[in-house]
Design a protein around this motif. Structure first.
Motif, mmCIF file in Angstrom:
data_model
loop_
_atom_site.group_PDB
_atom_site.id
_atom_site.type_symbol
_atom_site.label_atom_id
_atom_site.label_comp_id
_atom_site.label_asym_id
_atom_site.label_seq_id
_atom_site.Cartn_x
_atom_site.Cartn_y
_atom_site.Cartn_z
ATOM 1 N N GLU A 14 18.523 -18.988 -81.844
ATOM 2 C CA GLU A 14 17.706 -19.610 -82.893
ATOM 3 C C GLU A 14 16.575 -18.685 -83.326
ATOM 4 O OE1 GLU A 14 14.641 -23.399 -83.525
ATOM 5 O OE2 GLU A 14 15.816 -23.202 -81.671
ATOM 6 N N HIS A 15 15.921 -18.054 -82.365
ATOM 7 C CA HIS A 15 14.762 -17.218 -82.669
ATOM 8 C C HIS A 15 15.099 -15.725 -82.752
ATOM 9 C CE1 HIS A 15 12.374 -20.761 -82.235
ATOM 10 N NE2 HIS A 15 12.565 -20.868 -80.929
ATOM 11 N N GLU A 16 16.421 -15.410 -82.663
ATOM 12 C CA GLU A 16 16.848 -14.003 -82.682
ATOM 13 C C GLU A 16 16.098 -13.201 -81.615
ATOM 14 O OE1 GLU A 16 19.253 -12.704 -84.578
ATOM 15 O OE2 GLU A 16 19.668 -14.607 -85.549
ATOM 16 N N GLN A 17 16.123 -13.697 -80.375
ATOM 17 C CA GLN A 17 15.371 -13.064 -79.289
ATOM 18 C C GLN A 17 16.226 -12.034 -78.561
ATOM 19 O OE1 GLN A 17 14.485 -16.667 -77.149
ATOM 20 N NE2 GLN A 17 12.402 -16.767 -77.926
ATOM 21 N N PHE A 18 15.783 -10.798 -78.594
ATOM 22 C CA PHE A 18 16.397 -9.732 -77.811
ATOM 23 C C PHE A 18 15.259 -9.039 -77.079
ATOM 24 C CE2 PHE A 18 19.098 -10.296 -81.605
ATOM 25 C CZ PHE A 18 20.239 -10.757 -80.964
ATOM 26 N N TYR A 19 15.114 -9.362 -75.803
ATOM 27 C CA TYR A 19 13.929 -8.927 -75.073
ATOM 28 C C TYR A 19 13.935 -7.419 -74.811
ATOM 29 C CZ TYR A 19 13.116 -13.888 -74.333
ATOM 30 O OH TYR A 19 12.888 -15.236 -74.515
ATOM 31 N N THR A 20 12.741 -6.860 -74.819
ATOM 32 C CA THR A 20 12.559 -5.431 -74.647
ATOM 33 C C THR A 20 12.654 -5.052 -73.175
ATOM 34 O OG1 THR A 20 10.983 -5.556 -76.483
ATOM 35 C CG2 THR A 20 11.056 -3.497 -75.232
ATOM 36 N N SER A 21 13.449 -4.032 -72.889
ATOM 37 C CA SER A 21 13.524 -3.543 -71.512
ATOM 38 C C SER A 21 12.257 -2.748 -71.201
ATOM 39 C CB SER A 21 14.753 -2.645 -71.335
ATOM 40 O OG SER A 21 14.599 -1.440 -72.071
ATOM 41 N N ARG A 22 11.904 -2.676 -69.914
ATOM 42 C CA ARG A 22 10.728 -1.887 -69.512
ATOM 43 C C ARG A 22 10.937 -0.419 -69.902
ATOM 44 N NH1 ARG A 22 9.720 -6.400 -68.898
ATOM 45 N NH2 ARG A 22 8.541 -7.466 -67.263
ATOM 46 N N GLU A 23 12.159 0.059 -69.741
ATOM 47 C CA GLU A 23 12.458 1.463 -70.053
ATOM 48 C C GLU A 23 12.169 1.759 -71.526
ATOM 49 O OE1 GLU A 23 16.249 4.592 -69.889
ATOM 50 O OE2 GLU A 23 16.564 2.435 -69.617
ATOM 51 N N LEU A 24 12.634 0.869 -72.399
ATOM 52 C CA LEU A 24 12.422 1.094 -73.821
ATOM 53 C C LEU A 24 10.954 0.930 -74.191
ATOM 54 C CD1 LEU A 24 13.808 1.760 -76.481
ATOM 55 C CD2 LEU A 24 14.161 -0.682 -76.847
ATOM 56 N N GLY A 25 10.284 -0.033 -73.563
ATOM 57 C CA GLY A 25 8.859 -0.237 -73.824
ATOM 58 C C GLY A 25 8.040 0.983 -73.454
ATOM 59 N N ARG A 26 8.325 1.558 -72.295
ATOM 60 C CA ARG A 26 7.593 2.754 -71.876
ATOM 61 C C ARG A 26 7.888 3.936 -72.789
ATOM 62 N NH1 ARG A 26 9.578 0.963 -66.196
ATOM 63 N NH2 ARG A 26 7.808 -0.292 -65.451
ATOM 64 N N LEU A 27 9.139 4.034 -73.234
ATOM 65 C CA LEU A 27 9.497 5.107 -74.165
ATOM 66 C C LEU A 27 8.726 4.969 -75.470
ATOM 67 C CD1 LEU A 27 11.263 7.535 -74.933
ATOM 68 C CD2 LEU A 27 13.059 5.906 -75.622
ATOM 69 N N LEU A 28 8.647 3.738 -75.990
ATOM 70 C CA LEU A 28 7.908 3.486 -77.224
ATOM 71 C C LEU A 28 6.453 3.925 -77.082
ATOM 72 C CD1 LEU A 28 7.622 2.120 -80.063
ATOM 73 C CD2 LEU A 28 7.104 -0.006 -78.832
ATOM 74 N N LEU A 29 5.801 3.517 -76.008
ATOM 75 C CA LEU A 29 4.386 3.831 -75.826
ATOM 76 C C LEU A 29 4.153 5.310 -75.567
ATOM 77 C CD1 LEU A 29 3.241 0.768 -73.686
ATOM 78 C CD2 LEU A 29 3.205 1.038 -76.171
ATOM 79 N N SER A 30 5.165 5.995 -75.032
ATOM 80 C CA SER A 30 5.014 7.430 -74.768
ATOM 81 C C SER A 30 4.921 8.245 -76.051
ATOM 82 C CB SER A 30 6.191 7.937 -73.923
ATOM 83 O OG SER A 30 7.389 8.026 -74.698
ATOM 84 N N LEU A 31 5.332 7.657 -77.163
ATOM 85 C CA LEU A 31 5.274 8.366 -78.447
ATOM 86 C C LEU A 31 3.871 8.355 -79.056
ATOM 87 C CD1 LEU A 31 8.594 7.088 -80.121
ATOM 88 C CD2 LEU A 31 8.227 9.184 -78.810
ATOM 89 N N LEU A 32 2.997 7.498 -78.525
ATOM 90 C CA LEU A 32 1.624 7.436 -79.022
ATOM 91 C C LEU A 32 0.799 8.577 -78.431
ATOM 92 C CD1 LEU A 32 1.067 3.599 -78.680
ATOM 93 C CD2 LEU A 32 1.038 4.865 -80.819
ATOM 94 N N PRO A 33 -0.159 9.118 -79.187
ATOM 95 C CA PRO A 33 -1.014 10.178 -78.648
ATOM 96 C C PRO A 33 -1.743 9.711 -77.397
ATOM 97 C CG PRO A 33 -1.331 9.928 -81.020
ATOM 98 C CD PRO A 33 -0.490 8.764 -80.576
ATOM 99 N N GLY A 34 -1.925 10.605 -76.435
ATOM 100 C CA GLY A 34 -2.588 10.250 -75.181
ATOM 101 C C GLY A 34 -3.993 9.712 -75.383
ATOM 102 N N LYS A 35 -4.674 10.195 -76.427
ATOM 103 C CA LYS A 35 -6.046 9.759 -76.684
ATOM 104 C C LYS A 35 -6.129 8.281 -77.044
ATOM 105 C CE LYS A 35 -5.893 11.037 -81.602
ATOM 106 N NZ LYS A 35 -6.494 11.866 -82.677
ATOM 107 N N THR A 36 -4.982 7.686 -77.409
ATOM 108 C CA THR A 36 -4.959 6.264 -77.784
ATOM 109 C C THR A 36 -5.507 5.388 -76.665
ATOM 110 O OG1 THR A 36 -2.962 6.690 -79.093
ATOM 111 C CG2 THR A 36 -3.474 4.393 -78.614
ATOM 112 N N TRP A 37 -5.257 5.789 -75.409
ATOM 113 C CA TRP A 37 -5.522 4.897 -74.278
ATOM 114 C C TRP A 37 -6.839 5.179 -73.560
ATOM 115 C CZ3 TRP A 37 -2.091 1.473 -75.292
ATOM 116 C CH2 TRP A 37 -0.839 1.846 -75.795
#
Length: 399
Positions: A14-37
């Protein structure tokens, strides 16, 4: 399957839910500049957080960050609130309604992450108004939910802040969304796009991309494209407007090429569904099941009573289907009805017919068609794509 499992399945559909894996989540955040955090005070929001996987990945990198999230599903909110490892200001709301604006009307965020639902939503007055407030206009009755979440996220992002989203293939490949891509590179800093092969989500074979945007005036005229361990592809903003997927720009290119369009061919799309063709009670019809990746010779002594038929010399090629793309055949005799899953390529020049068949049977041709295909579910190619098929000529004819 027990009742609880069925209920979960129905709710996710109903909600088109496809949950994010931890692996993919970490990969996504790794693309952000280190200074972001490094900021001491950091507000991070996920507008469609599911059970908080992306925000949990944020907390691993920046434990000092204040986490905020919304989700339409109360089961997800309960799961987040029961997670002792997470401290999220979680709200159970439909983020496509004015309720969202009421909660966050005076709050802006340093980072916005998300894996929005891949579905169509009604483009009502509220959504049109919110999109127009950031300078984007859509008159369509329905609009991709991910466009709304993307643009609303950019709206409530602080100047200089970063948005990191998991988005479907169509955002980067659909001709109809060229205007969206132009809007993004004209108004923001589109840093990078990483292409992710199907299989990262349970329950879907959707091809996805990771998008990193900074809310800032465009300061560069190029976008970096990534894929696994492949070399980085750098494209211009203008090229991004046309397409923004790695596969398209990394495809092989033979030395001496013409396009299918330059050969003066005509391309037609089949008219009838397979169900309709079966209803005709005829055997002389072409569907993707009648052609192969190595090429098929199609013969019949029958005629076809239709406005569009495939006849002697016509080349047919699969238009849709992840496993069917690249299948082709040539009509040697008779006439065939053609399904709407198939294109007809028509040329009166025997030499050009041979060039087209040689290209389609080559590894280059197969890889090219795969690279330009698009779609979240079943992959497909368009007439526009096919007209741009590079044709191997000269010394490359037998590649």
């Amino acid at each position: 399957m027990n009742s609880n499992a069925l209920e979960t399945k129905d709710r996710r559909e109903e909600h088109e839910q496809f949950y994010t894996s931890r692996e993919l989540g970490r990969l996504l955040l790794s693309l952000l500049p280190g200074k972001t955090w490094v900021s001491g005070k950091l507000n991070v929001l996920d507008l469609c957080m599911g059970q908080g996987a992306l925000l949990e990945c944020v907390s691993e990198i920046a434990p000092q960050a204040a986490l905020f999230g919304t989700d339409i599903d109360p089961v997800n909110i309960d799961a987040v609130n029961l997670n002792d490892q997470l401290d999220i200001d979680a709200r159970c709301i439909d983020a496509t309604t004015p309720e969202l604006r009421r909660i966050y009307s005076k709050k802006y965020f340093d980072v916005i992450v998300g894996n929005p639902p891949f579905k169509l939503i009604h483009n009502d007055k509220y959504i049109k108004r919110e999109l127009e407030s950031v300078g984007y206009s859509s008159r369509s009755t329905y609009i991709e939910a991910e466009i709304y979440f993307l643009l609303y996220g950019l709206k409530i992002l602080k100047n200089g802040g970063y948005l990191a989203y998991i988005l479907p293939d169509g955002i980067f490949t659909k001709v109809s969304l060229k205007g969206l891509r132009k809007f993004l590179v004209s108004n923001f800093c589109v840093h990078s796009v990483m292409e992710i092969e199907p299989g990262y989500f349970d329950g879907t074979e959707a091809k996805t991309h990771l998008l990193i945007i900074q809310k800032d005036s465009p300061t560069k005229s190029v976008v970096s494209l990534f894929k696994d361990e492949h070399p980085t592809q750098v494209i211009t903003n203008y090229e991004f407007e046309e397409r923004g997927d790695y596969s398209f720009y990394s495809k092989a290119c033979a030395l001496k090429m013409k396009t299918l369009e330059s050969l003066g061919v005509e391309i037609f799309r089949g008219r009838n569904t397979k169900k309709v063709l079966l209803g005709f009670g005829v055997e002389n019809y072409i569907h993707t099941t009648h052609i192969s990746h190595s090429g098929s010779i199609l013969k019949t002594s029958s005629f076809a009573d239709d406005k569009l038929v495939a006849t002697k010399g016509d080349i047919v090629i699969a238009r849709v289907g992840t496993r069917c793309l690249g299948k082709f055949g040539v009509v040697e005799s008779g006439q065939f009805y053609v399904s709407d899953c198939v294109f007809i390529i028509r040329s009166d020049n025997p030499k050009n017919q041979r060039l087209i068949l040689n290209t389609l049977s080559s590894s280059f041709g197969r890889n090219w068609i795969k690279s330009v295909s698009k779609g979240v579910g079943a992959r497909h190619i368009t007439t526009t794509d096919l007209y741009q098929l590079p044709i191997i000529v000269g010394n490359n004819e037998n590649t």
